[in-house]
Motif scaffolding. Structure first.
Motif, short mmCIF file in Angstrom:
data_model
loop_
_atom_site.label_atom_id
_atom_site.label_comp_id
_atom_site.label_asym_id
_atom_site.label_seq_id
_atom_site.Cartn_x
_atom_site.Cartn_y
_atom_site.Cartn_z
N ILE A 29 -14.93 41.11 26.55
CA ILE A 29 -14.33 40.06 27.68
C ILE A 29 -15.17 40.20 29.07
O ILE A 29 -15.72 39.03 29.37
N LYS A 30 -15.68 41.41 29.43
CA LYS A 30 -16.53 41.27 30.47
C LYS A 30 -18.12 40.83 30.29
O LYS A 30 -18.57 39.87 31.19
N SER A 31 -18.56 40.68 28.93
CA SER A 31 -19.91 40.39 28.84
C SER A 31 -19.80 38.89 28.70
O SER A 31 -20.87 38.05 29.27
N ASN A 32 -18.59 38.09 28.19
CA ASN A 32 -18.42 36.62 28.34
C ASN A 32 -18.04 36.27 29.60
O ASN A 32 -18.69 35.32 29.86
N PHE A 33 -17.43 36.88 30.38
CA PHE A 33 -17.20 36.49 31.86
C PHE A 33 -18.46 36.48 32.63
O PHE A 33 -18.75 35.56 33.09
N GLU A 34 -19.36 37.23 32.19
CA GLU A 34 -20.70 37.11 32.91
C GLU A 34 -21.49 36.06 32.42
O GLU A 34 -22.41 35.54 33.12
N LYS A 35 -21.29 35.97 31.06
CA LYS A 35 -22.31 34.65 30.44
C LYS A 35 -21.96 33.57 31.12
O LYS A 35 -22.65 32.68 31.34
N PHE A 36 -20.50 33.45 31.64
CA PHE A 36 -20.13 32.30 32.13
C PHE A 36 -20.41 32.17 33.74
O PHE A 36 -19.72 31.27 34.39
N GLY A 37 -21.05 33.10 34.10
CA GLY A 37 -21.29 33.18 35.55
C GLY A 37 -20.23 33.77 36.45
O GLY A 37 -20.27 33.68 37.82
N THR B 366 -27.54 38.13 38.02
CA THR B 366 -26.36 37.66 37.35
C THR B 366 -26.87 36.58 36.72
O THR B 366 -27.55 36.69 35.58
N THR B 367 -26.46 35.41 37.00
CA THR B 367 -26.90 34.21 36.37
C THR B 367 -28.12 33.89 36.53
O THR B 367 -28.94 34.10 37.74
N LYS B 368 -28.84 33.42 35.46
CA LYS B 368 -30.11 33.25 35.25
C LYS B 368 -30.77 31.74 35.70
O LYS B 368 -31.32 31.43 36.22
N ALA B 369 -29.71 30.79 35.19
CA ALA B 369 -29.84 29.45 35.80
C ALA B 369 -28.80 28.55 36.27
O ALA B 369 -27.79 28.83 35.42
N VAL B 396 -25.75 31.37 32.16
CA VAL B 396 -26.25 30.15 32.71
C VAL B 396 -24.88 29.57 33.34
O VAL B 396 -23.69 29.76 32.76
N GLU B 397 -25.00 28.81 34.21
CA GLU B 397 -23.71 28.05 34.92
C GLU B 397 -24.02 26.63 34.91
O GLU B 397 -25.14 26.16 35.49
N LEU B 398 -22.92 25.83 35.07
CA LEU B 398 -23.04 24.48 35.44
C LEU B 398 -22.49 24.40 36.96
O LEU B 398 -21.41 24.88 37.35
#
Lengths: 455, 455
Positions: A29-37, B366-369, B396-398
């Motif tokens: 859950i955590k790693s996906n939260f972070e992947k989504f910013g 945190t977010t790369k781009a 990454v984030e939008l």
């Protein structure tokens, strides 16, 4: 203390394998939260009582655990309430703090308190325990973890799109194919009520509609009539009792049904934007479903409403939920802060993953090899190797005592340790290690490099 | 609520970068605990009051946070204590649960409660918050994390050896060179008291001796005399006031001093075993030091006593401590369970790592781009790329809204996001992405594969 000690009802001890499995889910859950910013925050376990009280309704207030003031708390207690033995009224004068009941109110408090340090839109996640003095029952505990991701400070519907994707990636990573992400919109619900001329009965209407699966069309209609909703109104929404087709077809039906309601049509537009984009971008393993009976947290949400059901093969309630709330921080005086978020139900997800046997075997794998202890000289020799293996990241242990060898092997067996390393006089002299595979019983003599690569 | 909300004194909110830094330390502690064969358990935040009360002395009892019973708690309240307004005596009749005060007592309770499921020796670790109603001050909080590793069910001194190594590897991994691991032994202390004929004044003696660094030799002697320890006795232990040399030399001195005390000589033997083996196996970056003034938790420990001081360049109290307690579970009725363990002081370690600037820059990355949002069509196109990048584990984030571009760039800047990805009409037509390095301002046009490899 003569009797065996115990823990309070509704609480749990977690054994090593349970902690490992919970951590496995949390980590995904955590790693996906972070992947989504999303960025993590943490708030205190207890808040000032006035932060929490009055935010969850009367029933909620009752279920909040209050902390007794320290010291001579009766000195400041309200004398009248004390004399009349009025527990409810006395509480505020002997208790100033309370354990958090959820993560949303503390988050709202956090945003308002730190508004000048925060860069909006703020995407935060929070994975912490909450406490509720609920009656414990199967799957309901007095202490449990919530895993929340919310965005505050933007009304963009792209966030709803991404939150659906977030559910999809988390459950895909957990190997849980076929979860159903149900979506609805609060404006659809109020639009329906408006169209049937029963706006004042919105809650009764949606609560009844929500029972369609359980008590069927007749049951729902009966309940609606009992609640004072007219037969004429019920006839108007007849399409909702057999609401089938693709999501796009369902949205078209709603568009017809709600054409006279501005609110309802706004809901249709929002739903269409979210569902269209989610479907065009594609989901990995989850299924999106438009469910107009979905009415959770009605007083709370103002836009999208989400709920996740486990794959159909598992009989279990929702494993996640969330939605859009237009005025998250208003309760603490900061207006115009729209929020949208989702939550993962850790305990139920655990039960589903367990039932479907989806925990990887490696999750509970701990120590790789137990070094048998033949005495201090051998133990010292063993620790020299252990030190180097640990430095290479390999989990190894020395049995701490020079106990009977059979006992040491039993220990490895009971712990589920797959290898034993035997170092006696002979091995020390020839500078080798006897590596025993405890499953097959096979034993080989290896040098240190081979030992390391084997483990 | 008009005024800005706040949190209870002695508690903290943790911002994203603080959580990231705390997690960095916890992760290093955790991975080393596991490398050494410790397994995680978790216990409830609150325990039955009788599990906790009476275990930490009178002062401890006062500092335990009590939870008010739910419902009409006054109905069961003791009438006499209620009438006499005796807070202390009333508590037990209106509060049955309390927040845990440390992790050791809940661990002892866990071991006794689950003794039939546990395979001994049991090496467990536990990283959870504890609560104390202490007066908050710099570095002292009412809610803080403890990180404990203990072995229960074996008297082997190899465990003390390994625990010293565990301290060493954790602090080495944190980049904290030169921490001082102080060791002493409770039996040395009681041996000293015995030799000087002041066994009944052991606590007074050790408390005074512990102040050697602070108030000097004369001050300590003065305090000892005030406490009724004879001058003759003090003369006998004169070597302790100038206790220098290598560890081996110090142990030899103790051996001379304590030759008439069986207890003391046992302590010498234990110390020698532990120190000899630690030094022969070698430490990576920590320094082992024998400190006879070390007397922490005297009523608790029965063998080795540990305390870790930060590198000398940092003025800060101990960052860890622990020891051997021969009767860990006796309080809950399970006899003959020796335990030994160590604890890491997360908050102070955090401050030391911060002061020495040892947090790797990547910790708070945190977010790369950030993908710039030029409108729904472009946003959809961006999300197609974002989806694939996230699947490859890239954060990454939008930007959720089609806001002014300068505002979107400012957002990336304030968030510390190093890259922006720009997709306008032109990029969409030629199927490329403009990747802008926000530090250098450099902007390049890349295809998806190049985008992915650049991030």
């Amino acid at each position: 203390m003569a009797s065996k000690p115990s823990i309070p009802k509704g609480t749990r001890d977690f054994s090593p394998s349970e902690v490992a499995k919970r951590q496995y889910i949390i980590q995904i859950i955590k790693s996906n939260f972070e992947k989504f910013g999303f960025q993590p925050i943490e708030t205190p376990s207890f808040e000032n009582s006035d932060t929490l009280m009055g935010k969850y309704g009367e029933e909620g207030d009752r279920l909040i655990f209050k902390i007794l003031n320290s010291g001579d708390y009766l000195a400041k207690a309200d004398a009248t309430h004390l004399e009349s033995k009025d527990s409810t009224k006395l509480t505020s004068s002997i208790s100033e703090k309370a354990l958090r009941y959820d993560l949303t109110v503390p988050f709202a408090r956090y945003v308002v308190q730190h508004q000048n340090e925060i860069e909006f839109p703020f995407k935060r996640y929070q994975i912490q325990p909450v406490w509720r003095a609920d009656r414990p029952q199967k799957g309901r505990f007095r202490e449990f973890f919530q895993c929340d991701a919310d965005v505050v400070g933007s009304k963009s519907l792209w966030q709803e799109v991404e939150l659906v994707q977030l559910y999809d990636t988390v459950f895909t990573d957990l190997g849980l194919s076929g979860v159903i992400i149900k979506i609805n919109n609060r404006k659809i619900l109020s639009g329906i009520a408006e169209v049937i001329g029963a706006s004042d009965k919105l809650i009764d209407f949606t609560v009844a509609l929500d029972k369609l699966d359980k008590i069927g069309e007749d049951g729902v209609k009966k309940e609606m009539i009992e609640k004072g909703i007219s037969l004429e109104a019920i006839v108007k929404v007849q399409p909702l009792f057999n609401f089938t087709g693709t999501i796009s077809e369902k949205i078209d039906k709603l568009s017809d049904l709600l054409s006279t309601s501005a609110d309802g049509m706004k809901g249709v537009e929002e739903l269409r934007f979210i569902c269209d984009n989610v479907l065009k971008l594609g989901l990995e393993s989850a299924v999106l479903d438009l469910d107009v009976t979905l009415a959770r947290g009605l007083n709370y949400y103002t836009g999208a409403i989400f709920e996740v059901a486990p794959p159909k093969s598992v009989a279990m309630g929702s494993i996640g939920g969330g939605g859009r709330y237009d005025d998250l921080t208003g309760i603490f005086g900061l207006k115009n802060m729209s929020g949208v978020g989702i939550s993962f139900g850790l305990d139920r997800i655990y039960l589903v993953v367990e039932e479907l046997n989806l925990f990887p075997e490696t999750v509970t794998a701990t120590t790789k090899a137990l070094f048998i202890n033949y005495g201090d000289k051998e133990a010292f020799y063993a620790l020299q190797a252990i030190q180097k293996l640990r430095a290479a990241g390999i989990k190894v242990e020395l049995y701490p005592e020079n106990a009977k060898v059979v006992k040491q092997f039993q220990h490895a067996d009971k712990r589920g340790i797959p290898f034993a390393v035997i170092i006696g006089e002979q091995e020390m002299e020839s500078n080798v290690y006897s590596l025993k595979n405890l499953k097959t019983g096979e034993q080989i003599s290896v040098d240190f490099e081979k030992l390391k690569s084997s483990l």
